[in-house]
Design a protein around this motif. Structure first.
Motif, PDB file in Angstrom:
ATOM      1  N   ILE A   1       0.838  -1.201   0.000  1.00  0.00           N
ATOM      2  CA  ILE A   1       0.000   0.000   0.000  1.00  0.00           C
ATOM      3  C   ILE A   1       0.871   1.250   0.000  1.00  0.00           C
ATOM      4  O   ILE A   1       0.589   2.229  -0.697  1.00  0.00           O
ATOM      5  N   VAL A   2       1.961   1.206   0.783  1.00  0.00           N
ATOM      6  CA  VAL A   2       2.860   2.367   0.850  1.00  0.00           C
ATOM      7  C   VAL A   2       3.688   2.482  -0.428  1.00  0.00           C
ATOM      8  O   VAL A   2       3.842   3.575  -0.988  1.00  0.00           O
ATOM      9  N   ASP A   3       4.241   1.346  -0.895  1.00  0.00           N
ATOM     10  CA  ASP A   3       5.068   1.353  -2.103  1.00  0.00           C
ATOM     11  C   ASP A   3       4.902   0.011  -2.816  1.00  0.00           C
ATOM     12  O   ASP A   3       5.422  -1.007  -2.348  1.00  0.00           O
ATOM     13  N   PRO A   4       4.187  -0.031  -3.925  1.00  0.00           N
ATOM     14  CA  PRO A   4       3.964  -1.304  -4.638  1.00  0.00           C
ATOM     15  C   PRO A   4       5.245  -2.009  -5.071  1.00  0.00           C
ATOM     16  O   PRO A   4       5.257  -3.228  -5.251  1.00  0.00           O
ATOM     17  N   ASP A   5       6.351  -1.253  -5.231  1.00  0.00           N
ATOM     18  CA  ASP A   5       7.605  -1.878  -5.655  1.00  0.00           C
ATOM     19  C   ASP A   5       8.193  -2.800  -4.592  1.00  0.00           C
ATOM     20  O   ASP A   5       9.089  -3.603  -4.891  1.00  0.00           O
ATOM     21  N   THR A   6       7.727  -2.696  -3.352  1.00  0.00           N
ATOM     22  CA  THR A   6       8.254  -3.550  -2.281  1.00  0.00           C
ATOM     23  C   THR A   6       7.597  -4.936  -2.253  1.00  0.00           C
ATOM     24  O   THR A   6       8.068  -5.813  -1.522  1.00  0.00           O
ATOM     25  N   ILE A   7       6.543  -5.145  -3.029  1.00  0.00           N
ATOM     26  CA  ILE A   7       5.782  -6.395  -2.949  1.00  0.00           C
ATOM     27  C   ILE A   7       6.649  -7.629  -3.233  1.00  0.00           C
ATOM     28  O   ILE A   7       6.641  -8.585  -2.449  1.00  0.00           O
ATOM     29  N   PRO A   8       7.424  -7.673  -4.344  1.00  0.00           N
ATOM     30  CA  PRO A   8       8.248  -8.878  -4.577  1.00  0.00           C
ATOM     31  C   PRO A   8       9.247  -9.135  -3.455  1.00  0.00           C
ATOM     32  O   PRO A   8       9.468 -10.290  -3.069  1.00  0.00           O
ATOM     33  N   LYS A   9       9.860  -8.083  -2.941  1.00  0.00           N
ATOM     34  CA  LYS A   9      10.869  -8.219  -1.882  1.00  0.00           C
ATOM     35  C   LYS A   9      10.257  -8.768  -0.604  1.00  0.00           C
ATOM     36  O   LYS A   9      10.789  -9.710   0.011  1.00  0.00           O
ATOM     37  N   VAL A  10       9.132  -8.210  -0.189  1.00  0.00           N
ATOM     38  CA  VAL A  10       8.474  -8.660   1.041  1.00  0.00           C
ATOM     39  C   VAL A  10       7.930 -10.071   0.858  1.00  0.00           C
ATOM     40  O   VAL A  10       8.065 -10.931   1.746  1.00  0.00           O
ATOM     41  N   LEU A  11       7.326 -10.333  -0.290  1.00  0.00           N
ATOM     42  CA  LEU A  11       6.770 -11.654  -0.569  1.00  0.00           C
ATOM     43  C   LEU A  11       7.848 -12.732  -0.487  1.00  0.00           C
ATOM     44  O   LEU A  11       7.663 -13.784   0.147  1.00  0.00           O
ATOM     45  N   PHE A  12       8.991 -12.479  -1.083  1.00  0.00           N
ATOM     46  CA  PHE A  12      10.085 -13.454  -1.084  1.00  0.00           C
ATOM     47  C   PHE A  12      10.631 -13.689   0.319  1.00  0.00           C
ATOM     48  O   PHE A  12      10.794 -14.826   0.759  1.00  0.00           O
ATOM     49  N   THR A  13      10.915 -12.616   1.048  1.00  0.00           N
ATOM     50  CA  THR A  13      11.565 -12.780   2.354  1.00  0.00           C
ATOM     51  C   THR A  13      10.660 -13.458   3.373  1.00  0.00           C
ATOM     52  O   THR A  13      11.112 -14.334   4.116  1.00  0.00           O
ATOM     53  N   VAL A  14       9.401 -13.083   3.414  1.00  0.00           N
ATOM     54  CA  VAL A  14       8.493 -13.706   4.391  1.00  0.00           C
ATOM     55  C   VAL A  14       8.246 -15.163   4.024  1.00  0.00           C
ATOM     56  O   VAL A  14       8.218 -16.042   4.900  1.00  0.00           O
ATOM     57  N   ALA A  15       8.092 -15.455   2.723  1.00  0.00           N
ATOM     58  CA  ALA A  15       7.899 -16.847   2.300  1.00  0.00           C
ATOM     59  C   ALA A  15       9.144 -17.679   2.602  1.00  0.00           C
ATOM     60  O   ALA A  15       9.044 -18.817   3.093  1.00  0.00           O
ATOM     61  N   PHE A  16      10.312 -17.165   2.334  1.00  0.00           N
ATOM     62  CA  PHE A  16      11.583 -17.843   2.620  1.00  0.00           C
ATOM     63  C   PHE A  16      11.687 -18.185   4.104  1.00  0.00           C
ATOM     64  O   PHE A  16      11.980 -19.323   4.482  1.00  0.00           O
ATOM     65  N   SER A  17      11.430 -17.200   4.954  1.00  0.00           N
ATOM     66  CA  SER A  17      11.532 -17.415   6.400  1.00  0.00           C
ATOM     67  C   SER A  17      10.442 -18.356   6.894  1.00  0.00           C
ATOM     68  O   SER A  17      10.685 -19.192   7.775  1.00  0.00           O
ATOM     69  N   GLY A  18       9.233 -18.244   6.348  1.00  0.00           N
ATOM     70  CA  GLY A  18       8.131 -19.096   6.784  1.00  0.00           C
ATOM     71  C   GLY A  18       8.344 -20.554   6.441  1.00  0.00           C
ATOM     72  O   GLY A  18       8.093 -21.446   7.271  1.00  0.00           O
ATOM     73  N   ILE A  19       8.825 -20.835   5.230  1.00  0.00           N
ATOM     74  CA  ILE A  19       9.081 -22.227   4.841  1.00  0.00           C
ATOM     75  C   ILE A  19      10.156 -22.837   5.725  1.00  0.00           C
ATOM     76  O   ILE A  19      10.041 -23.982   6.191  1.00  0.00           O
TER      77      ILE A  19
END
Length: 247
Positions: free
Chosen positions: A143-161
């Motif tokens: 919502i704040v910056d759409p360009d952060t979506i791939p970065k956040v998606l990757f890092t949280v998924a990486f840590s969660g798995i």
């Protein structure tokens, strides 16, 4: 004539005690072995996500005033709630279902299945919580910056798995006394138990699959959004170091 020696750790580790310990002692031991690793693995997963998203993975700068309300309010509150829900929803419910073992009652077939499926149940709880974190934080930062979506998606998924895989392995270890008690009456007809092949795949996922996929995704992101060589070198060194430690 040489006498056979009785193994000092019949369940594979002194942390698990013995098969003839008292029900109360068994309950305390299993509860501690479930609670501590779950807290530690989730804390490590949260720290890993913060480090990757803030300092390692190339992309838009997250440590920025416009993200302050997310970084310093939403993230700590969410992590605290997840820890609390994970403990109450996961371990407390599981220990209630395993009361027959801690009270030294003979297991029914339903009790046996619940004991053998315990690691999967705890892992599913962690998967639900990390999926909620994935959706929540990707949406907030997006919502704040759409360009952060791939970065956040990757890092949280990486840590969660990584956290979920560790959760399964550690909870299976912690529940070994309960599983041994359940199998004294024979194996149930249907039980979701991860076999040798499944464990091998899980360990490969932790030690090789997830980190190497992470490096490949960093390379893909660098093609989409060119990053400096310093940023790429940092990402490779950190994720490579994680691969060595976990492996």
């Amino acid at each position: 004539m040489q006498r056979s020696r009785v193994p000092s750790a019949p369940l594979g580790s002194w942390l698990l005690g013995s098969t003839d310990e008292s029900p109360r002692r068994r309950r305390i031991r299993v509860q501690a072995l479930l609670t501590a690793p779950l807290l530690v693995t989730n804390l490590i997963g949260a720290v890993l996500a913060i480090v990757l998203i803030g300092f390692v993975v190339p992309g838009p700068e997250i440590i920025h005033p416009e993200f302050a309300w997310i970084n310093f309010i939403a993230v700590p509150v969410f992590i605290g709630c997840v820890f609390l829900i994970g403990l109450l929803w996961g371990t407390k419910r599981l220990m209630r279902d395993l009361r027959w073992a801690t009270e030294d009652h003979p297991p029914t077939e339903q009790n046996q299945r619940a004991a053998l499926r315990g690691p999967w149940r705890l892992t599913r709880v962690q998967a639900v919580l990390w999926t909620a974190a994935l959706i929540t934080f990707t949406t907030m930062y997006g919502i704040v910056d759409p360009d952060t979506i791939p970065k956040v998606l990757f890092t949280v998924a990486f840590s969660g798995i990584t956290t979920c895989a560790f959760c399964y392995l550690l909870s299976e270890f912690a529940l070994r006394p309960i599983a041994a008690r359940a199998l004294e009456s024979g194996a149930p007809r249907k039980a979701a138990v991860l076999g040798l092949t499944g464990r091998t795949i899980l360990v490969w996922l932790l030690g090789s699959g997830v980190p190497v996929t992470g490096l490949m995704l960093v390379a893909v992101f660098s093609f989409i959004r060119p990053a400096s060589w310093q940023a790429l070198a940092t990402a490779i060194l950190v994720i490579g170091g994680i691969t060595l430690c976990v492996g």
